[in-house]
Design an enzyme around this catalytic site. Structure first.
Site, PDB file in Angstrom:
ATOM      1  N   ARG A   1      48.256  44.430  13.171  1.00  0.00           N
ATOM      2  CA  ARG A   1      47.759  44.857  14.490  1.00  0.00           C
ATOM      3  C   ARG A   1      46.438  44.161  14.835  1.00  0.00           C
ATOM      4  O   ARG A   1      45.515  44.762  15.377  1.00  0.00           O
ATOM      5  CB  ARG A   1      47.596  46.381  14.543  1.00  0.00           C
ATOM      6  CG  ARG A   1      48.873  47.142  14.239  1.00  0.00           C
ATOM      7  CD  ARG A   1      49.988  46.828  15.226  1.00  0.00           C
ATOM      8  NE  ARG A   1      51.214  47.535  14.889  1.00  0.00           N
ATOM      9  CZ  ARG A   1      52.222  46.997  14.199  1.00  0.00           C
ATOM     10  NH1 ARG A   1      52.153  45.726  13.772  1.00  0.00           N
ATOM     11  NH2 ARG A   1      53.307  47.700  13.939  1.00  0.00           N
TER      12      ARG A   1
ATOM     13  N   SER B   1      53.676  54.140  18.724  1.00  0.00           N
ATOM     14  CA  SER B   1      52.920  54.642  17.573  1.00  0.00           C
ATOM     15  C   SER B   1      51.444  54.729  17.947  1.00  0.00           C
ATOM     16  O   SER B   1      50.821  53.727  18.279  1.00  0.00           O
ATOM     17  CB  SER B   1      53.095  53.711  16.366  1.00  0.00           C
ATOM     18  OG  SER B   1      54.425  53.700  15.940  1.00  0.00           O
TER      19      SER B   1
ATOM     20  N   GLU C   1      46.064  52.754  17.384  1.00  0.00           N
ATOM     21  CA  GLU C   1      46.594  51.515  17.957  1.00  0.00           C
ATOM     22  C   GLU C   1      46.284  51.494  19.442  1.00  0.00           C
ATOM     23  O   GLU C   1      46.122  50.448  20.054  1.00  0.00           O
ATOM     24  CB  GLU C   1      48.113  51.429  17.744  1.00  0.00           C
ATOM     25  CG  GLU C   1      48.531  51.082  16.334  1.00  0.00           C
ATOM     26  CD  GLU C   1      50.005  50.712  16.237  1.00  0.00           C
ATOM     27  OE1 GLU C   1      50.586  50.345  17.279  1.00  0.00           O
ATOM     28  OE2 GLU C   1      50.557  50.783  15.143  1.00  0.00           O
TER      29      GLU C   1
END
Length: 300
Positions: free
Chosen positions: A173, A223, A293
Site C-alpha cells: 500500500r 478494506s 488505508e
C-alpha cells in the site's frame, strides 16, 4: 478587467463545477462540497495545476474516490478527478497502456478480451489505474507491482516524467508518488498471453468470492485498515467484539470486519469517529495500532 480563476478554469475544461458535493465522487457516498471540481482530459492536467499555483488555490487529485473519506464541511480549493475524461486504454501485444482515469475493471476486461493474464486479481477493485499505482493496490495474492513496468507522472513543477517500476518503489500500500507530490497520468502494464476462457473463469471466480465475503451491497471504501505485521485487521476487530459496532449509520460490517460501511445515512464524522474508536479499542486490547488505508481529506 482581469479574468477570475473560475473564468480561466472554464477556458481550460468544460467539465468544471463549483460547490460540487463529494458524496457523488466517493465510494463511501459521504462528503461536503468541493469549492471547484474538474474532470479534465489527461492533456489538461498540467495547465490546471499551473493555474491553481498562479492563483494560490490548493488542489487535490482523486481517481474513483474509493479510498477517501471527505469531511462533511467539504474541501476548499480545487478537486481534480482524473476519471472518464482521462481513461484511454491501448493494447499492444502483451502490454497495456492506460490513462490514470481508466477503471481497473475496464482494463482487466481489455486484458481478458486480448487473452492477457495477470490482471485477474484487480478486476473487482473499485478504483482507477492511477489510484491503484499510488497505493500499489492488491487483492488475492496479486499487486500492481507484479504487472506495472512504468508510469508517467506530473511533477509539482508541471513537468511530465517517466518512472520505472524500480523508481516507483511500490511496496505494501505504498509508492513514491504521494511523498513526492506527483500526479500519475498513465501507466504501462506487462501481462502474459493466456487462454481467454480460463482468464474469464478466474475473473468470475474472484467476483463470486468478493460477493460472498464482502459487503458490496453497502457504500464503503473497501478494506478500511492496512494489514498489521503478523496480524489480520479483520480478525483483530472481530476478536475485540466489534463486529456490527455502530456510530450513527456507520458500522463495522457483520459480513467482513475489515470493512466500515455506510448503512445509508452516515456522515463523514460518524465514519471517522467509528474508525478512531476501533483503533483505540484494538490498541488497548492487543497493543496494535491499526493504520487506515482510507485517507481523510477536507474539513470535518
Amino acid at each position: 478587467m482581469e479574468e477570475s480563476f473560475l473564468e480561466r478554469l472554464q477556458k481550460i475544461t468544460k467539465h468544471c463545477l463549483t460547490e460540487e458535493s463529494m458524496s457523488a465522487h466517493t465510494t463511501f457516498r459521504v462528503g461536503g462540497p468541493a469549492e471547484y471540481y474538474v474532470s479534465p482530459k489527461r492533456s489538461q492536467a498540467a495547465e490546471i495545476i499551473s493555474l491553481c499555483k498562479s492563483f494560490g488555490i490548493p488542489w487535490l487529485v482523486i481517481g474513483n474516490g474509493s479510498n477517501l473519506l471527505v469531511g462533511d464541511k467539504g474541501i476548499r480549493g480545487l478537486v481534480m478527478e482524473l476519471g472518464k475524461e482521462a481513461a484511454q486504454i491501448k493494447v499492444n501485444g502483451n502490454k497495456i497502456k492506460a490513462e490514470a482515469g481508466a477503471m481497473l475493471s475496464a482494463v482487466a476486461r481489455h486484458a481478458a478480451d486480448h487473452g492477457l493474464t495477470g490482471m485477474e486479481f484487480a478486476s473487482g477493485i473499485p478504483g482507477t489505474i492511477g489510484g491503484a499505482v499510488v497505493m500499489n493496490a492488491g487483492a488475492y495474492g496479486g499487486e500492481m507491482r507484479h504487472i506495472v513496468t512504468k508510469a508517467t507522472v506530473l511533477t509539482p513543477e508541471g513537468i511530465e516524467k517517466e518512472l520505472s517500476l524500480t523508481e516507483l518503489n511500490l511496496g505494501y500500500r505504498y509508492s513514491c508518488v504521494p511523498k513526492n507530490h506527483y500526479i500519475v497520468l498513465d501507466t504501462e502494464l506487462e501481462l502474459e498471453h493466456g487462454d481467454m476462457e480460463q482468464i474469464r473463469e478466474e475473473m468470475a471466480k474472484l467476483r463470486n468470492k468478493r460477493c460472498e465475503k464482502q459487503p458490496l451491497e453497502y457504500p464503503s471504501a473497501g478494506s478500511t485498515f492496512k494489514r498489521p505485521e503478523g496480524y489480520f485487521a479483520g480478525k483483530l476487530i472481530q476478536d475485540a467484539g466489534l463486529r456490527g459496532f455502530r456510530v450513527g449509520d456507520a458500522q463495522i460490517s457483520e459480513k467482513h470486519c475489515g470493512f466500515v460501511i455506510n448503512r445509508g445515512a452516515a456522515s463523514a464524522a460518524d465514519i471517522r469517529q467509528l474508525i478512531h474508536a476501533v483503533q483505540d479499542k484494538i490498541e488497548s486490547q492487543f497493543g496494535v495500532r491499526l493504520e487506515t488505508e482510507v485517507r481523510f481529506v477536507g474539513q470535518f
